[in-house]
Write a protein that holds these residues in place. Structure first.
Motif, PDB file in Angstrom:
ATOM      1  N   HIS A 148     -23.317  45.036   5.425  1.00  0.00           N
ATOM      2  CA  HIS A 148     -23.728  46.042   4.441  1.00  0.00           C
ATOM      3  C   HIS A 148     -23.468  47.424   5.040  1.00  0.00           C
ATOM      4  CE1 HIS A 148     -25.959  48.312   1.560  1.00  0.00           C
ATOM      5  NE2 HIS A 148     -26.396  47.247   0.927  1.00  0.00           N
ATOM      6  N   GLN A 203     -26.059  37.102   4.472  1.00  0.00           N
ATOM      7  CA  GLN A 203     -25.837  38.032   3.355  1.00  0.00           C
ATOM      8  C   GLN A 203     -25.711  39.461   3.859  1.00  0.00           C
ATOM      9  OE1 GLN A 203     -24.949  37.252   0.563  1.00  0.00           O
ATOM     10  NE2 GLN A 203     -25.568  35.122   0.403  1.00  0.00           N
ATOM     11  N   ASN A 222     -32.275  43.193   0.326  1.00  0.00           N
ATOM     12  CA  ASN A 222     -31.748  44.467  -0.171  1.00  0.00           C
ATOM     13  C   ASN A 222     -31.996  44.744  -1.648  1.00  0.00           C
ATOM     14  OD1 ASN A 222     -30.788  45.520   2.249  1.00  0.00           O
ATOM     15  ND2 ASN A 222     -29.069  44.095   2.174  1.00  0.00           N
ATOM     16  N   PHE A 223     -32.090  43.715  -2.432  1.00  0.00           N
ATOM     17  CA  PHE A 223     -32.355  43.886  -3.861  1.00  0.00           C
ATOM     18  C   PHE A 223     -31.430  44.911  -4.519  1.00  0.00           C
ATOM     19  CE2 PHE A 223     -36.229  41.881  -2.365  1.00  0.00           C
ATOM     20  CZ  PHE A 223     -36.450  40.926  -3.355  1.00  0.00           C
ATOM     21  N   CYS A 224     -30.133  44.742  -4.352  1.00  0.00           N
ATOM     22  CA  CYS A 224     -29.197  45.516  -5.163  1.00  0.00           C
ATOM     23  C   CYS A 224     -29.537  45.147  -6.609  1.00  0.00           C
ATOM     24  CB  CYS A 224     -27.757  45.129  -4.824  1.00  0.00           C
ATOM     25  SG  CYS A 224     -27.387  45.370  -3.072  1.00  0.00           S
ATOM     26  N   VAL A 228     -29.144  37.178  -5.681  1.00  0.00           N
ATOM     27  CA  VAL A 228     -29.273  36.473  -4.393  1.00  0.00           C
ATOM     28  C   VAL A 228     -30.675  36.575  -3.759  1.00  0.00           C
ATOM     29  CG1 VAL A 228     -28.401  36.364  -2.006  1.00  0.00           C
ATOM     30  CG2 VAL A 228     -26.796  36.452  -3.911  1.00  0.00           C
ATOM     31  N   PRO A 229     -31.290  37.773  -3.699  1.00  0.00           N
ATOM     32  CA  PRO A 229     -32.621  37.835  -3.064  1.00  0.00           C
ATOM     33  C   PRO A 229     -33.658  36.951  -3.768  1.00  0.00           C
ATOM     34  CG  PRO A 229     -31.707  40.036  -3.331  1.00  0.00           C
ATOM     35  CD  PRO A 229     -30.811  39.111  -4.096  1.00  0.00           C
TER      36      PRO A 229
HETATM   37 FE1  SF4 Z   1     -27.089  43.276  -2.307  1.00  0.00          FE
HETATM   38 FE2  SF4 Z   1     -25.600  41.443  -1.063  1.00  0.00          FE
HETATM   39 FE3  SF4 Z   1     -28.245  41.256  -0.979  1.00  0.00          FE
HETATM   40 FE4  SF4 Z   1     -26.935  40.835  -3.251  1.00  0.00          FE
HETATM   41  S1  SF4 Z   1     -26.814  39.626  -1.401  1.00  0.00           S
HETATM   42  S2  SF4 Z   1     -28.815  42.037  -2.985  1.00  0.00           S
HETATM   43  S3  SF4 Z   1     -25.213  42.260  -3.095  1.00  0.00           S
HETATM   44  S4  SF4 Z   1     -26.990  42.918  -0.109  1.00  0.00           S
END
Ligand code: SF4
Ligand code: SAH
Ligand code: F3S
Length: 474
Positions: free
Chosen positions: A273, A236, A194-196, A201-202
């Motif tokens: 999500h 995740q 997702n790369f928020c 995390v990614p």
């Molecule tokens: Fe977004 Fe969660 Fe992935 Fe982090 S781990 S990028 S907050 S979806």
């Protein structure tokens, strides 16, 4: 990249090193009259907790016993988290203490650091430079290689490092040593796509890869055989489960399959999500009798401007309409969320929209965090609008509003009879037993050890902000 399991041959190599370590440990025991002791500490999320269970599984197989006291350990392993700066600072603090112990009282101690933090090169460089008492560093992709790396550490001089990226692989055969019998975490997927923009995390966990349903089902069946009745599915973003598999399956399908396994009483999962929360999943939660009435649905921020800059890919309106739908389909569901306060471009007006959501939804609990700058993420380049002081003021306001809501939500339980799964002694009063309701609330009550792992009915007699007090019904 397609998901592949590590091959049988690869795992066989790890097993051969487990055997070598076991032999070395046996020799140590003969020479020293005691078994080698390992100490593990876990930082971060449940995914890391689950990884530590695998580390302990491998160590147990290799003949280690465990101690809660790092000072007397022959091997200390820190499984680290990179999500916020304070998680990293705590590990650096602990490493400083270990240095002292190693120099003064336990010179043969082996120190290993693994997990998300060391998957970042600048951190590994810092550890090598500042903490030269660390003997082994391995990243999230190298977990299954730990036996080989540890054997190297035991037999060679110098620090052993493996932080290679190997996206696309899943280690199925690693043994697991779990803490509890009645409840278990089961990872269904790894990584995140997702790369928020605020999130590391990614970068440290790699791309999404789903385990094959037959492997997950086999693990759950095996757990049930061993007495486990509550399964928490981990990922995740569990809502995108299956997208990378070459068969037609999604998360809702997986839940149905687990719901049908004899002996599974409770199913929980995290994290969902909002952008991927489908109607199908909501109906599946509603219709599957073993899925708990609980949903963790992080919204992170209330303002559409901030949500866009966070790359969350939903709006405030979309989020609230999802919440309305969930509440309508599953009346009484307990809702929890994650919130970030102080994203760089967040203004006081933006923050007020976060408060709006908190007041509208009335979550049972929230996990709130002050934004922490993560090197290498897009948000790290943004300038702050608010001062530290203003951000802390907003954060405290958020806590105040939510604390009151938590108490009010808990008060709704007074007088009700709830079925709880007893899972240990109360954390705050060791003379009491504790368990959780279907909705995830902690209930403390006067009970006996033989209730451990069983479902009992309790009447809720008193509600506090963070827990409930109950009386057992006989
Ligand atoms: Fe977004 Fe969660 Fe992935 Fe982090 S781990 S990028 S907050 S979806
Ligand atoms: N995958 C999950 C969350 C993983 S991290 C999800 O998307 O919901 C757990 C929580 O840590 C996030 O939900 C977020 O609220 C918080 N978090 C992540 N990065 C952060 C950062 N840089 N600063 C502060 N909080 C952060
Ligand atoms: Fe932390 Fe890694 Fe989990 S960064 S939150 S331990 S995936």
């Amino acid at each position: 990249m397609a998901t592949t399991k590590i091959t049988k041959e690869q795992w066989a190599v790890s097993e051969s090193f487990i055997a070598k370590i076991k032999e070395d440990n046996a020799n140590f025991a003969v020479k020293n009259g005691r078994t080698r002791l390992a100490h593990t500490e876990t930082y971060g999320c449940q995914q890391n907790v689950n990884d530590t269970e695998r580390i302990r599984g491998m160590l147990k197989k290799a003949g280690f016993e465990f101690t809660d006291n790092a000072e007397e350990a022959d091997l200390v392993i820190y499984n680290t988290c990179a999500v916020r700066e304070n998680a990293e600072q705590r590990v650096f603090g602990r490493l400083g203490i270990l240095k002292h112990i190693k120099e003064n009282t336990n010179p043969d101690m082996m120190v290993a650091v693994c997990g998300c933090m060391v998957q970042q090169e600048h951190i590994t460089e810092k550890i090598k430079k500042v903490h030269d008492h660390v003997d082994l560093i391995f990243g999230t992709h190298s977990l299954w290689k730990m036996p080989e790396l540890l054997y190297k550490t035991m037999t060679e001089n110098g620090v052993v490092v493996d932080i290679t990226q190997s996206d696309g692989s899943i280690a199925e055969d690693v043994p697991i040593l779990r803490d509890k019998d009645e409840k278990a975490w089961v990872s269904i997927m790894y990584g995140c796509n997702n790369f928020c923009t605020y999130c590391i995390v990614p970068y440290v966990r790699g791309r999404e890869r789903s385990r094959k349903p037959e492997d997950i089902i086999a693990e759950v069946k095996c757990l049930v055989k061993g007495g486990t009745s509550e399964i928490s599915l981990l990922g995740q973003n569990v809502n995108s489960y299956g997208k990378d598999l070459d068969i037609d399956i999604d998360f809702a399908d997986l839940i149905r399959m687990i719901n049908d396994i004899d002996g599974v009483e409770r199913i929980r999962f995290m994290t969902s999500h909002p952008k991927d929360l489908s109607d199908k999943l909501i109906y599946t939660m509603r219709d599957c009798e073993h899925v708990c009435k609980q949903l963790h649905l992080p919204f992170q921020a209330g303002s559409d401007k901030i949500l866009k800059q966070m790359n969350r890919r939903y709006t405030k309106e979309k989020y609230l309409s999802l919440i309305d739908k969930v509440k309508k389909e599953i009346p009484g569901i307990a809702l929890t969320t994650d919130v970030i306060v102080g994203f760089p471009t967040e203004t006081v007006e933006d923050f007020k929209e976060t408060l709006d959501i908190i007041k509208y939804v009335r979550f049972d609990n929230i996990f709130s965090f002050i934004y922490s700058r993560r090197e290498g993420t897009p948000a790290a380049k943004l300038d702050f609008v608010l001062t530290d002081e203003e951000i802390h003021k907003n954060f405290n306001e958020l806590l105040e509003v939510q604390n009151q809501i938590c108490l009010e939500k808990n008060l709704e339980y007074e007088g009700r009879v709830e079925k709880i799964l007893v899972d240990g002694r109360s954390k705050t009063n060791k003379s009491l037993m504790a368990g959780r309701t279907d909705s995830g609330k902690i209930v403390n009550f006067e009970g006996t050890e033989d209730m451990l792992g069983k479902y009992v009915d309790v009447k809720i007699v008193h509600a506090k902000q963070w827990s409930l007090e109950g009386e057992i019904l006989r």
